[in-house]
Design an enzyme around this catalytic site. Structure first.
Site, mmCIF file in Angstrom:
data_model
loop_
_atom_site.group_PDB
_atom_site.id
_atom_site.type_symbol
_atom_site.label_atom_id
_atom_site.label_comp_id
_atom_site.label_asym_id
_atom_site.label_seq_id
_atom_site.Cartn_x
_atom_site.Cartn_y
_atom_site.Cartn_z
ATOM 1 N N GLU A 81 39.489 65.333 25.597
ATOM 2 C CA GLU A 81 40.253 65.185 24.353
ATOM 3 C C GLU A 81 39.680 65.974 23.180
ATOM 4 O O GLU A 81 39.151 65.395 22.213
ATOM 5 C CB GLU A 81 40.384 63.711 23.962
ATOM 6 C CG GLU A 81 41.323 62.939 24.854
ATOM 7 C CD GLU A 81 41.686 61.561 24.309
ATOM 8 O OE1 GLU A 81 41.026 61.087 23.366
ATOM 9 O OE2 GLU A 81 42.637 60.967 24.821
ATOM 10 N N GLU A 128 45.286 59.602 31.295
ATOM 11 C CA GLU A 128 44.906 58.237 30.895
ATOM 12 C C GLU A 128 46.176 57.519 30.453
ATOM 13 O O GLU A 128 46.773 57.888 29.439
ATOM 14 C CB GLU A 128 43.909 58.276 29.732
ATOM 15 C CG GLU A 128 42.610 58.993 30.060
ATOM 16 C CD GLU A 128 41.628 58.993 28.897
ATOM 17 O OE1 GLU A 128 41.870 58.301 27.885
ATOM 18 O OE2 GLU A 128 40.613 59.714 28.983
ATOM 19 N N TRP A 168 41.498 50.507 19.725
ATOM 20 C CA TRP A 168 41.168 51.435 18.637
ATOM 21 C C TRP A 168 42.202 51.552 17.528
ATOM 22 O O TRP A 168 41.952 52.224 16.532
ATOM 23 C CB TRP A 168 40.901 52.830 19.217
ATOM 24 C CG TRP A 168 41.930 53.295 20.211
ATOM 25 C CD1 TRP A 168 41.817 53.256 21.560
ATOM 26 C CD2 TRP A 168 43.220 53.849 19.928
ATOM 27 N NE1 TRP A 168 42.953 53.762 22.161
ATOM 28 C CE2 TRP A 168 43.823 54.125 21.173
ATOM 29 C CE3 TRP A 168 43.937 54.145 18.755
ATOM 30 C CZ2 TRP A 168 45.109 54.677 21.283
ATOM 31 C CZ3 TRP A 168 45.212 54.688 18.860
ATOM 32 C CH2 TRP A 168 45.783 54.951 20.108
#
Ligand code: GAL
Length: 657
Positions: A147, A318, A326
């Site tokens: 990422e 994912e 988060w």
């Protein structure tokens, strides 16, 4: 792996678990129907516990056990989390924030893309891992890093970034006079005599020159690309025939995703629909409606983007399995959503969906983040849904690949940087405005490809460019030569590459297609609205309005109403081109873009607000994001492969015929 084959996977962290659990974990993954397992993206300190001493044994054993259980390993380069010893040895690898403070060790992504030392270390560890596992019989694919851009880490204001930026500017402009002209440094006495006088555009007293900032954003994007390319080349050299990917994110425009396409073999992205809803564009009432299903368009937008970035091939690396940890708030998905999101990805062309993560962590930052298993190893909700998806895949005839969509939607990263560098007020978040346009098209039941300006345009009937601030001459020529029609949003063509006003005023190069001049722009407060008449009805626009003058061949398709300049043009068109001089609200976009689809000859099927369609091969999927049962818009005699004509809340159906 054929294009039509579907598979499932999971993200696994053997380094976080007692080795006694691994064999059973591997067997349970296989029994669940998982075919892939991603490893290693944060394992640097376990692979290389001290400088130059590698401990491969544990990873050899983990890969061996997983492979023997029938799983194909996706190995990662571990560069998203450099170890403490490296940070201590070479603190200059740390990124520096806009406040000038060096960031510290203790989380992840603590590196500066411009650090020559870090680039060397990243190449060194990538080489070591790729040499060890590149040709390993159980390793079938590679992920580079993790990422890029997560935690806002593309921009770094380090001395290394400054040095590299000066170099980049020298290459770009050749001589300092060219930079002075491009940046407009005659303004406010900002003149430079040499490239090595130039600093990074942080901690200045007012806004920096927009071209200075936009160049820094462009430079920072190029740093990500070259960082990635270096590792991809190393991995490719050691892992012939194994696809190389990177797991991209939702909504990150800090680097040019189209630009990375050459250095990946397929794209993948990390899909967290509920966190993205909370941080997304929808007003609270809509967020309440979709709190457990996600924004009906944000997920698909990314699927359509990454299918394009991957040259037609993409994975979800994912997939959210339950509540995450988060976001500002972290609700649970409706039961069934993990299955729903998996099929949504497949419907948009995904070849593989991998879940984050296998077992919930009982320690550290992500304890509240669910997995397929609870922290004690008992199955959580998602495990049952994944098993069901695996059974459904087994029973599903090959889906084929996605056909080229009739509509192309342009996402241009330099244009987004231009909007960030020279926003003209705080009205509208560009990504949200663009997603509103995409959503309006999706509500008409059409499939969409998301493309950059460099993409081939053959076969598209309609090109939609909501915010193409910097329209490249080559793109305009190819568009003119294509058979497509196009709709441009406001600000399109409004700046040159150097962020200056184009010759002849905006829309600059688009004036070749459509004879108009933008003579005034205004950004408007959220609480105000403009009205315009279009197709016999009155509509609302917000946030942005332009005053345009048109030439003789240009027709006014919509006019502003109200006290300020009533009758002035809101939408104009000529031949194959339309220009919208404002931001219509979503309901108004339904009318404006619905009419554009008809005009371009794209067959549309206006949908119930909570329903979305996606077609893959001969199969049509319909997804119900809302709380009411809806009817699938399937023809009489349709053969249902999944679900049925009545689609319950948070459910879907798929049919042929
Ligand atoms: C992603 C990241 C994963 C994990 C996950 C949690 O952004 O790649 O490592 O942190 O979020 O949702």
């Amino acid at each position: 792996m054929s294009a039509g084959a579907l598979s499932l996977g999971v993200c696994y962290y053997p380094e976080q678990w007692d080795e006694a659990l691994w064999a059973e974990d591997a067997a349970r993954m296989a029994a669940l129907g998982l075919g892939w397992v991603r490893l290693g993206e944060f394992a640097w300190s376990r692979i290389e516990p001290e400088p130059g001493r590698f401990d491969w044994d544990w990873l050899d054993r983990a890969i061996g056990l997983l492979g023997e259980a029938g799983l194909r390993v996706i190995m990662s380069t571990p560069t998203a989390a450099p170890p403490k010893w490296l940070v201590d040895l070479a603190p200059e690898i740390l990124p520096v924030g806009a406040d000038g403070q060096r960031r510290k060790f203790g989380a992840r992504r603590h590196y500066c893309f411009s650090s020559p030392r870090y680039r060397a270390e990243a190449a060194r560890i990538a080489e070591a891992v790729a040499r060890r596992y590149g040709a390993h019989r159980h390793v079938h694919a590679w992920q580079i890093d993790n990422e890029y851009g997560d935690h806002d880490t593309v921009l770094s204001y380090s001395p290394a970034a400054e040095a590299a930026f000066r170099q980049w500017l020298g290459d770009r402009y050749g001589e300092i006079g060219a930079l002075n002209r491009a940046w407009g440094t005659s303004f406010w006495s900002m003149h430079y005599d040499a490239f090595d006088q130039i600093e990074l555009p942080n901690r200045v007293v007012d806004d920096p020159a927009p071209a200075h900032l936009a160049d820094f954003l462009h430079f920072s994007s190029d740093q990500v690309l070259s960082f990635h390319e270096a590792q991809a080349a190393i991995v490719r050299a050691h892992a012939p025939g194994r696809p190389v990917t990177h797991n991209f994110m939702n909504g990150n425009t800090d680097f040019d995703h189209h630009g990375i396409a050459e250095a990946i073999d397929l794209a993948s992205w990390d899909s967290y629909p509920l966190g993205n809803l909370v941080h997304g564009r929808l007003p609270e009432a809509a967020q309440a409606r979709y709190m457990r299903t996600g924004d009906p368009d944000q997920i698909a937008f990314n699927h359509d983007l990454y299918r394009g970035v991957g040259g037609g091939r993409f994975w979800v690396m994912e997939q959210q399995p339950g509540p995450v940890n988060w976001a500002a708030s972290n609700p649970a998905p409706a039961d069934g959503m993990v299955r729903f999101w998996s099929w949504l990805a497949f419907a948009h062309g995904a070849e593989m969906v991998s879940y984050f993560r296998w077992r919930q962590a009982p320690f550290a930052q992500e304890q509240f983040h669910t997995g397929l298993l609870l922290a004690d190893g008992t199955p959580d909700q998602a495990a049952g849904e994944v098993a069901r998806v695996a059974r459904e895949i087994a029973a599903m005839p090959p889906l084929g690949s996605r056909a080229r969509a009739p509509v192309a939607f342009v996402l241009d990263y330099p244009s987004r940087w231009a909007l960030a560098a020279l926003p003209q007020g705080r009205a509208g978040v560009p990504a949200h405005v663009a997603l509103d346009w995409y959503a309006a098209l999706r509500r008409q039941g059409v499939d969409i490809d998301i493309i950059g300006q460099g993409a081939a345009l053959d076969g598209y009937r309609l090109v939609v460019a909501p915010d193409l601030v910097i329209a490249e001459a080559d793109f305009v020529s190819r568009l003119a030569a294509s058979g497509a029609r196009a709709v441009f949003g406001p600000r399109s063509g409004s700046k040159t590459v150097a962020l200056q006003v184009p010759e002849g005023l905006p829309p600059g190069p688009l004036r070749r297609l459509i004879d108009l001049r933008v003579t005034r722009v205004e950004s408007l407060p959220d609480w105000s609205e403009e009205r315009f008449s279009f197709d016999g009805a009155s509509h609302v626009a917000r946030g942005w309005r332009e005053t345009i003058e048109i030439g003789e061949g240009t027709e006014v398709l919509a006019r502003f109403e109200g006290a300020y300049r009533p009758g002035s043009a809101a939408i104009v068109g000529t031949g194959r081109w339309r220009y919208v001089a404002t931001w219509p609200v979503p309901e108004a976009l339904d009318a404006v873009l619905g009419a554009a689809l008809d005009w371009a000859g794209v067959e549309r099927l206006p949908l119930a607000p909570d329903l979305r369609l996606a077609r893959r091969g001969a199969v049509t999927f319909a997804f119900n994001f809302g709380p009411d049962t809806l009817m699938a818009p399937a023809p009489a005699g349709a053969r249902f492969l999944l679900g049925r004509a009545e689609i319950g809340p948070a459910d879907f159906a798929a049919w042929t015929g």
